[in-house]
Design a protein around this motif. Structure first.
Motif, PDB file in Angstrom:
ATOM      1  N   TRP A  77       0.829  -1.203   0.000  1.00  0.00           N
ATOM      2  CA  TRP A  77       0.000   0.000   0.000  1.00  0.00           C
ATOM      3  C   TRP A  77       0.865   1.254   0.000  1.00  0.00           C
ATOM      4  CZ3 TRP A  77      -4.848   0.912  -1.002  1.00  0.00           C
ATOM      5  CH2 TRP A  77      -5.389   2.145  -0.666  1.00  0.00           C
ATOM      6  N   ARG A  80       0.330   7.361   0.464  1.00  0.00           N
ATOM      7  CA  ARG A  80      -0.184   8.638  -0.046  1.00  0.00           C
ATOM      8  C   ARG A  80      -1.587   8.496  -0.631  1.00  0.00           C
ATOM      9  NH1 ARG A  80       4.888   9.570  -3.770  1.00  0.00           N
ATOM     10  NH2 ARG A  80       4.446   7.366  -3.979  1.00  0.00           N
ATOM     11  N   GLN A  81      -2.070   7.266  -0.724  1.00  0.00           N
ATOM     12  CA  GLN A  81      -3.412   7.036  -1.248  1.00  0.00           C
ATOM     13  C   GLN A  81      -4.463   7.323  -0.179  1.00  0.00           C
ATOM     14  OE1 GLN A  81      -3.951   3.344  -3.447  1.00  0.00           O
ATOM     15  NE2 GLN A  81      -1.737   3.138  -3.542  1.00  0.00           N
ATOM     16  N   ASP A  82      -5.695   7.434  -0.628  1.00  0.00           N
ATOM     17  CA  ASP A  82      -6.827   7.705   0.252  1.00  0.00           C
ATOM     18  C   ASP A  82      -7.011   6.560   1.247  1.00  0.00           C
ATOM     19  OD1 ASP A  82      -9.206   8.504   1.432  1.00  0.00           O
ATOM     20  OD2 ASP A  82     -10.425   8.159  -0.349  1.00  0.00           O
ATOM     21  N   ILE A  83      -7.046   6.886   2.519  1.00  0.00           N
ATOM     22  CA  ILE A  83      -7.170   5.886   3.581  1.00  0.00           C
ATOM     23  C   ILE A  83      -8.495   5.125   3.487  1.00  0.00           C
ATOM     24  CG2 ILE A  83      -8.160   7.393   5.351  1.00  0.00           C
ATOM     25  CD1 ILE A  83      -5.370   4.900   6.008  1.00  0.00           C
ATOM     26  N   GLN A  84      -9.519   5.744   2.934  1.00  0.00           N
ATOM     27  CA  GLN A  84     -10.805   5.061   2.766  1.00  0.00           C
ATOM     28  C   GLN A  84     -10.685   3.905   1.773  1.00  0.00           C
ATOM     29  OE1 GLN A  84     -13.483   5.434   4.680  1.00  0.00           O
ATOM     30  NE2 GLN A  84     -12.240   6.905   5.805  1.00  0.00           N
ATOM     31  N   GLN A  85      -9.834   4.058   0.770  1.00  0.00           N
ATOM     32  CA  GLN A  85      -9.603   2.964  -0.178  1.00  0.00           C
ATOM     33  C   GLN A  85      -8.947   1.785   0.525  1.00  0.00           C
ATOM     34  OE1 GLN A  85      -7.271   4.728  -3.304  1.00  0.00           O
ATOM     35  NE2 GLN A  85      -9.071   5.214  -4.528  1.00  0.00           N
ATOM     36  N   LYS A  87      -9.273   0.983   3.639  1.00  0.00           N
ATOM     37  CA  LYS A  87     -10.319   0.357   4.448  1.00  0.00           C
ATOM     38  C   LYS A  87     -11.170  -0.579   3.594  1.00  0.00           C
ATOM     39  CE  LYS A  87     -14.015   1.464   7.650  1.00  0.00           C
ATOM     40  NZ  LYS A  87     -14.716   2.506   8.384  1.00  0.00           N
ATOM     41  N   GLN A  88     -11.533  -0.139   2.397  1.00  0.00           N
ATOM     42  CA  GLN A  88     -12.344  -0.966   1.499  1.00  0.00           C
ATOM     43  C   GLN A  88     -11.595  -2.222   1.073  1.00  0.00           C
ATOM     44  OE1 GLN A  88     -13.426   1.645  -1.701  1.00  0.00           O
ATOM     45  NE2 GLN A  88     -14.868   2.815  -0.462  1.00  0.00           N
TER      46      GLN A  88
END
Length: 94
Positions: A77, A80-85, A87-88
């Motif tokens: 992972w 820098r990516q969206d933390i919500q992604q 989680k999904q």
């Protein structure tokens, strides 16, 4: 991991992709000797699934699970990516 490395190669070139691959291989090799060395991701873990991660090159994490003396590497992972992604993605492994 192949898709991740292809993406890195496409965006950053062969030498960076090789360097990251070597770092991932080195970290996972150490992980096989000390499976608890990774930090537990308390925010995304549940009672029956304890996600752990190790940091690779400050910007990436290798997420894994321990089950019956087996290490399951789930994903690499980019932090820098969206933390919500994240989680999904981790929800799929619960």
């Amino acid at each position: 991991m192949k898709a991740t490395l292809r993406n890195i190669k496409k965006n950053f070139g062969d030498s960076v992709a090789r360097e990251i691959r070597q770092e991932i291989e080195s970290q996972t090799s150490m992980l096989s000797l000390q499976p608890m060395m990774g930090k537990e991701d308390v925010e995304h873990s549940s009672d029956d699934r304890r996600f752990r991660y190790i940091i690779v090159k400050r910007r990436s994490r290798i997420y894994y699970l321990l089950e019956d003396h087996t290490i399951h590497v789930l994903l690499v992972w980019d932090v820098r990516q969206d933390i919500q992604q994240l989680k999904q993605v981790l929800e799929k492994f619960k």
